[in-house]
Write a protein that holds these residues in place. Sequence first.
Motif, PDB file in Angstrom:
ATOM      1  N   ALA A   1       0.833  -1.210   0.000  1.00  0.00           N
ATOM      2  CA  ALA A   1       0.000   0.000   0.000  1.00  0.00           C
ATOM      3  C   ALA A   1       0.864   1.255   0.000  1.00  0.00           C
ATOM      4  CB  ALA A   1      -0.939  -0.015   1.199  1.00  0.00           C
TER       5      ALA A   1
ATOM      6  N   HIS B   1       2.584   1.648  -3.383  1.00  0.00           N
ATOM      7  CA  HIS B   1       1.615   2.124  -4.374  1.00  0.00           C
ATOM      8  C   HIS B   1       1.347   3.611  -4.194  1.00  0.00           C
ATOM      9  CE1 HIS B   1      -1.878   2.212  -6.966  1.00  0.00           C
ATOM     10  NE2 HIS B   1      -2.596   2.683  -5.967  1.00  0.00           N
TER      11      HIS B   1
ATOM     12  N   LEU C   1      -7.744   6.281  -0.405  1.00  0.00           N
ATOM     13  CA  LEU C   1      -6.642   5.339  -0.201  1.00  0.00           C
ATOM     14  C   LEU C   1      -5.910   5.623   1.106  1.00  0.00           C
ATOM     15  CD1 LEU C   1      -5.182   3.001  -1.679  1.00  0.00           C
ATOM     16  CD2 LEU C   1      -3.600   4.706  -2.544  1.00  0.00           C
TER      17      LEU C   1
ATOM     18  N   THR D   1      -6.934   0.052  -4.232  1.00  0.00           N
ATOM     19  CA  THR D   1      -5.622  -0.154  -4.841  1.00  0.00           C
ATOM     20  C   THR D   1      -5.751  -0.838  -6.198  1.00  0.00           C
ATOM     21  OG1 THR D   1      -4.635  -0.314  -2.644  1.00  0.00           O
ATOM     22  CG2 THR D   1      -3.340  -1.150  -4.475  1.00  0.00           C
TER      23      THR D   1
END
Length: 189
Positions: free
Chosen positions: A22, A25, A45, A175
Amino acid sequence: KILPRPERRKWLFTLFLINVPAILHEILHLEWFSHYHLFGALYVLFISHFINFWTFINLCVQDPGFIQKIVTLNLFRNTDIKLMRVYENSQELTDINSYVAISYVVTTKQMATRLKLCSTCNIYRPNRASHCNDCGVCVERMDHHCPWLGTCVGKRNHKYFYVFLTSLVVLIITTVVMCIMILVGQNED
């Protein structure tokens, strides 16, 4: 609560599996998000990642409802309670001394509750409590022992577990959708 060594390794592995992809990303595609003005998606996110991390830590350090071994029937001494022993015949002995108290029925003005004997902990536990072999204690309203968290899911951390699972699903879906958007956007350029 201090996690035992094998549970600590699982806990760190789970923390790594959730957070490293995560964070990578978020960092690697931050420029792409700002270029296409997708700040709302980036906000979702970040928030889902923060909530997921916060609930994960709370789940791992919070008491799930462990029943202390010092709990005795003396807790009911000052209340208007009647105790009734329920016996089961022990099959090893055949005389009158072979009866063992396996549970107590605690009766108050409102309701009757059965306290069962945990043969491992040697305590009388309330209904819906169960013994966890991994933790070595009885847990109130035990759902399961989660090896990924290294702790039981019980009475006191059930809500955090649902929030953790929900935020994890939101984090994964966000994601994946963003990765698909990035791949489609790179193919169009």
